[in-house]
Motif scaffolding. Structure first.
Motif, PDB file in Angstrom:
ATOM      1  N   GLY A  99      12.456  -6.678   1.669  1.00 50.18           N
ATOM      2  CA  GLY A  99      11.721  -6.845   2.917  1.00 50.18           C
ATOM      3  C   GLY A  99      11.121  -8.240   2.950  1.00 50.18           C
ATOM      4  O   GLY A  99      10.556  -8.701   1.961  1.00 50.18           O
ATOM      5  N   LEU A 100      11.272  -8.917   4.063  1.00 49.78           N
ATOM      6  CA  LEU A 100      10.724 -10.272   4.242  1.00 49.78           C
ATOM      7  C   LEU A 100       9.962 -10.322   5.554  1.00 49.78           C
ATOM      8  O   LEU A 100      10.473  -9.858   6.582  1.00 49.78           O
ATOM      9  N   TRP A 101       8.754 -10.864   5.541  1.00 52.23           N
ATOM     10  CA  TRP A 101       8.003 -11.010   6.777  1.00 52.23           C
ATOM     11  C   TRP A 101       6.958 -12.101   6.636  1.00 52.23           C
ATOM     12  O   TRP A 101       6.576 -12.485   5.541  1.00 52.23           O
ATOM     13  N   ASN A 102       6.523 -12.595   7.759  1.00 52.35           N
ATOM     14  CA  ASN A 102       5.448 -13.585   7.827  1.00 52.35           C
ATOM     15  C   ASN A 102       4.125 -12.867   7.996  1.00 52.35           C
ATOM     16  O   ASN A 102       4.017 -11.930   8.791  1.00 52.35           O
ATOM     17  N   ALA A 103       3.146 -13.317   7.271  1.00 52.44           N
ATOM     18  CA  ALA A 103       1.791 -12.804   7.410  1.00 52.44           C
ATOM     19  C   ALA A 103       0.890 -14.022   7.592  1.00 52.44           C
ATOM     20  O   ALA A 103       0.418 -14.602   6.617  1.00 52.44           O
TER      21      ALA A 103
ATOM     22  N   THR B 115       5.910 -13.025   2.836  1.00 50.15           N
ATOM     23  CA  THR B 115       5.901 -11.956   1.846  1.00 50.15           C
ATOM     24  C   THR B 115       7.331 -11.507   1.592  1.00 50.15           C
ATOM     25  O   THR B 115       8.092 -11.291   2.534  1.00 50.15           O
ATOM     26  N   HIS B 116       7.683 -11.380   0.317  1.00 47.73           N
ATOM     27  CA  HIS B 116       8.993 -10.864  -0.099  1.00 47.73           C
ATOM     28  C   HIS B 116       8.731  -9.637  -0.954  1.00 47.73           C
ATOM     29  O   HIS B 116       8.104  -9.715  -2.005  1.00 47.73           O
ATOM     30  N   LYS B 117       9.195  -8.480  -0.463  1.00 52.37           N
ATOM     31  CA  LYS B 117       9.010  -7.231  -1.199  1.00 52.37           C
ATOM     32  C   LYS B 117      10.364  -6.709  -1.649  1.00 52.37           C
ATOM     33  O   LYS B 117      11.287  -6.579  -0.845  1.00 52.37           O
ATOM     34  N   VAL B 118      10.485  -6.446  -2.943  1.00 53.42           N
ATOM     35  CA  VAL B 118      11.678  -5.831  -3.517  1.00 53.42           C
ATOM     36  C   VAL B 118      11.346  -4.363  -3.747  1.00 53.42           C
ATOM     37  O   VAL B 118      10.335  -4.036  -4.380  1.00 53.42           O
ATOM     38  N   MET B 119      12.193  -3.477  -3.207  1.00 54.83           N
ATOM     39  CA  MET B 119      11.961  -2.036  -3.308  1.00 54.83           C
ATOM     40  C   MET B 119      13.061  -1.418  -4.154  1.00 54.83           C
ATOM     41  O   MET B 119      14.244  -1.532  -3.831  1.00 54.83           O
TER      42      MET B 119
ATOM     43  N   GLU C 191       8.075  -2.796  -5.671  1.00 58.09           N
ATOM     44  CA  GLU C 191       7.699  -1.390  -5.603  1.00 58.09           C
ATOM     45  C   GLU C 191       8.816  -0.564  -6.213  1.00 58.09           C
ATOM     46  O   GLU C 191       9.999  -0.808  -5.955  1.00 58.09           O
ATOM     47  N   ILE C 192       8.421   0.432  -7.001  1.00 61.33           N
ATOM     48  CA  ILE C 192       9.365   1.380  -7.578  1.00 61.33           C
ATOM     49  C   ILE C 192       9.014   2.744  -7.016  1.00 61.33           C
ATOM     50  O   ILE C 192       7.860   3.185  -7.111  1.00 61.33           O
ATOM     51  N   TYR C 193       9.993   3.375  -6.392  1.00 62.96           N
ATOM     52  CA  TYR C 193       9.765   4.666  -5.749  1.00 62.96           C
ATOM     53  C   TYR C 193      10.162   5.805  -6.671  1.00 62.96           C
ATOM     54  O   TYR C 193      11.106   5.694  -7.456  1.00 62.96           O
ATOM     55  N   GLU C 194       9.451   6.904  -6.556  1.00 60.29           N
ATOM     56  CA  GLU C 194       9.754   8.072  -7.372  1.00 60.29           C
ATOM     57  C   GLU C 194      11.146   8.599  -7.033  1.00 60.29           C
ATOM     58  O   GLU C 194      11.564   8.558  -5.879  1.00 60.29           O
ATOM     59  N   PRO C 195      11.858   9.109  -8.049  1.00 58.30           N
ATOM     60  CA  PRO C 195      13.185   9.664  -7.786  1.00 58.30           C
ATOM     61  C   PRO C 195      13.125  10.752  -6.720  1.00 58.30           C
ATOM     62  O   PRO C 195      12.213  11.578  -6.703  1.00 58.30           O
ATOM     63  N   GLY C 196      14.085  10.712  -5.798  1.00 54.51           N
ATOM     64  CA  GLY C 196      14.179  11.729  -4.754  1.00 54.51           C
ATOM     65  C   GLY C 196      13.196  11.565  -3.613  1.00 54.51           C
ATOM     66  O   GLY C 196      13.190  12.364  -2.689  1.00 54.51           O
ATOM     67  N   SER C 197      12.357  10.526  -3.637  1.00 51.61           N
ATOM     68  CA  SER C 197      11.344  10.393  -2.588  1.00 51.61           C
ATOM     69  C   SER C 197      11.840   9.600  -1.385  1.00 51.61           C
ATOM     70  O   SER C 197      11.145   9.515  -0.385  1.00 51.61           O
ATOM     71  N   ASN C 198      13.037   9.022  -1.471  1.00 51.52           N
ATOM     72  CA  ASN C 198      13.595   8.218  -0.377  1.00 51.52           C
ATOM     73  C   ASN C 198      12.639   7.129   0.094  1.00 51.52           C
ATOM     74  O   ASN C 198      12.561   6.819   1.273  1.00 51.52           O
ATOM     75  N   GLY C 199      11.870   6.585  -0.838  1.00 52.81           N
ATOM     76  CA  GLY C 199      10.968   5.496  -0.506  1.00 52.81           C
ATOM     77  C   GLY C 199       9.640   5.928   0.074  1.00 52.81           C
ATOM     78  O   GLY C 199       8.890   5.102   0.579  1.00 52.81           O
TER      79      GLY C 199
END
Length: 93
Positions: free
Chosen positions: A61-65, A70-74, A8-16
């Motif tokens: 972020g890492l979690w079991n589903a 799932t591995h999420k790179v932010m 995921e790529i967050y918009e600048p200034g959006s703090n995620g």
């Protein structure tokens, strides 16, 4: 057990809080580090026209589903200012 990968790529200034682009893959994404440039000319977010953006921070972020992992790179980015060109008046022509 399988692993699912998200970027995921967050918009600048959006703090995620505002996602500009989201990608999924069955294989890990390549190495990305703060300072890298991200160039997405077709980003789906109308508030982030043009590229590139510079990566300022990365979170994982890492979690079991169920049986899957799932591995999420932010990616947190900032806009790189475009050069400003002035006008020049040429006299004598």
């Amino acid at each position: 057990m399988t692993t699912k990968y998200h970027l995921e790529i967050y918009e600048p200034g959006s703090n995620g809080t505002t996602v500009a682009a989201h990608f999924t893959s069955s294989t890990p994404f390549g190495h990305i580090a703060p300072g890298d440039l991200v160039n997405l000319p077709d980003a789906p977010s109308p508030t982030m026209p043009g590229s590139p953006w510079q990566v300022t921070k990365i979170e994982h972020g890492l979690w079991n589903a169920g049986p899957d992992v799932t591995h999420k790179v932010m990616l947190f980015v900032e806009e790189i200012p475009k050069p400003q060109f002035g006008t020049m008046e040429i006299k004598g022509f």
